[in-house]
Design a protein around this motif. Structure first.
Motif, mmCIF file in Angstrom:
data_model
loop_
_atom_site.group_PDB
_atom_site.id
_atom_site.type_symbol
_atom_site.label_atom_id
_atom_site.label_comp_id
_atom_site.label_asym_id
_atom_site.label_seq_id
_atom_site.Cartn_x
_atom_site.Cartn_y
_atom_site.Cartn_z
ATOM 1 N N MET A 1 0.831 -1.204 0.000
ATOM 2 C CA MET A 1 0.000 0.000 0.000
ATOM 3 C C MET A 1 0.869 1.259 0.000
ATOM 4 N N ALA A 2 0.291 2.368 -0.284
ATOM 5 C CA ALA A 2 1.045 3.618 -0.352
ATOM 6 C C ALA A 2 1.567 3.961 1.021
ATOM 7 N N SER A 3 2.798 4.449 1.077
ATOM 8 C CA SER A 3 3.389 4.813 2.359
ATOM 9 C C SER A 3 3.073 6.254 2.688
ATOM 10 N N VAL A 4 3.078 6.535 3.984
ATOM 11 C CA VAL A 4 2.782 7.901 4.420
ATOM 12 C C VAL A 4 4.004 8.768 4.218
ATOM 13 N N ARG A 5 3.862 9.952 3.644
ATOM 14 C CA ARG A 5 4.995 10.852 3.427
ATOM 15 C C ARG A 5 4.671 12.262 3.880
ATOM 16 N N THR B 1 4.563 10.861 13.602
ATOM 17 C CA THR B 1 3.622 11.462 14.541
ATOM 18 C C THR B 1 2.954 12.645 13.879
ATOM 19 N N TRP B 2 1.721 12.961 14.363
ATOM 20 C CA TRP B 2 0.982 14.071 13.742
ATOM 21 C C TRP B 2 -0.090 14.556 14.686
ATOM 22 N N ALA B 3 0.015 15.730 15.194
ATOM 23 C CA ALA B 3 -1.056 16.434 15.907
ATOM 24 C C ALA B 3 -1.789 15.563 16.914
ATOM 25 N N GLY B 4 -1.044 14.755 17.686
ATOM 26 C CA GLY B 4 -1.692 13.965 18.731
ATOM 27 C C GLY B 4 -1.713 12.494 18.377
ATOM 28 N N ALA B 5 -2.144 11.693 19.325
ATOM 29 C CA ALA B 5 -2.144 10.253 19.138
ATOM 30 C C ALA B 5 -3.344 9.812 18.328
ATOM 31 N N GLY C 1 -4.687 7.895 11.002
ATOM 32 C CA GLY C 1 -3.447 8.001 11.757
ATOM 33 C C GLY C 1 -2.967 9.435 11.838
ATOM 34 N N HIS C 2 -3.397 10.277 10.891
ATOM 35 C CA HIS C 2 -3.076 11.707 10.863
ATOM 36 C C HIS C 2 -4.397 12.458 10.798
ATOM 37 N N SER C 3 -4.615 13.340 11.740
ATOM 38 C CA SER C 3 -5.911 14.011 11.811
ATOM 39 C C SER C 3 -6.111 15.006 10.669
#
Length: 201
Positions: free
Chosen positions: A1-5, A36-40, A180-182
């Motif tokens: 699957m596409a990776s987060v960048r 990580t991004w803007a909280g858990a 995973g990222h808001s």
């Protein structure tokens, strides 16, 4: 699957390697922390396809996955993938219906608009004319989203979405995806989306 960048606010992890002392076996390396991004992330986040036990296919025959992301100067662009996990072709046309929910699963007040004109004048990949997309089993289509993390009025609480509630096509069952990222909208109150796009050839 596409990776987060995601390119802003992301801290890369470091893997600590063990040191061989005498004849002792070196300790196993610790796992590197994820982005990580803007909280858990909330507990509702969907597990990636193929990780751990096999996921069941939702009743609508499709599932959602969080795709690539890009964030710079407060402008956020990301894509969501819709995978045909059923046994029959799945046809999409136009735009999905999208709602945002917060961590408590309360709807976030946001105007979902088609295209990026009301968000930015820069090209984002969200632009494009709607087209008919037919997915064979196992294929995935994408929808792009764009927004700004901008606070222009300190008296208005910043909005943040952690769950996407998506109706892929008219009359289809809704599909949810924990993020995973808001979607950190600040108090702009707008989310731009593109039309469904066919899988890459």
């Amino acid at each position: 699957m596409a990776s987060v960048r995601w390119v802003a606010g992301v801290v890369g992890g470091a893997v600590l390697a063990g040191v061989v002392v005498g004849c002792e076996t070196p300790p196993a390396p610790e796992a590197a922390p994820g982005p990580t991004w803007a909280g858990a992330a909330p507990s509702v986040r969907a597990a990636p396809s193929g990780a751990g036990t096999q996921e069941s296919c939702p009743e609508g025959g499709v599932r959602l996955l969080e795709g690539d992301g890009n964030a710079a100067m407060g402008l956020r662009v990301t894509d969501i993938q819709l995978v045909n996990c059923g046994t029959q072709p799945y046809v999409l046309e136009g735009y999905p219906e999208i709602r945002l929910l917060d961590k408590m699963r309360v709807p976030v007040e946001v105007a979902v608009v088609h295209g990026s004109e009301e968000i930015t004048s820069a090209p984002t990949g969200v632009e494009g004319a709607p087209q008919r997309v037919e997915l064979r089993p196992g294929q995935a289509a994408t929808v792009m989203m764009v927004w700004r993390n901008l606070v222009t009025d300190a008296t208005v609480p910043a909005a943040e979405g952690w769950v996407l509630d998506v109706t892929p096509r008219a009359g289809a069952p809704r599909v949810e995806l924990g993020l995973g990222h808001s979607v950190d909208l600040g108090n702009t109150g707008k989310l731009g989306i593109g039309p469904w796009k066919a899988p890459a050839r």
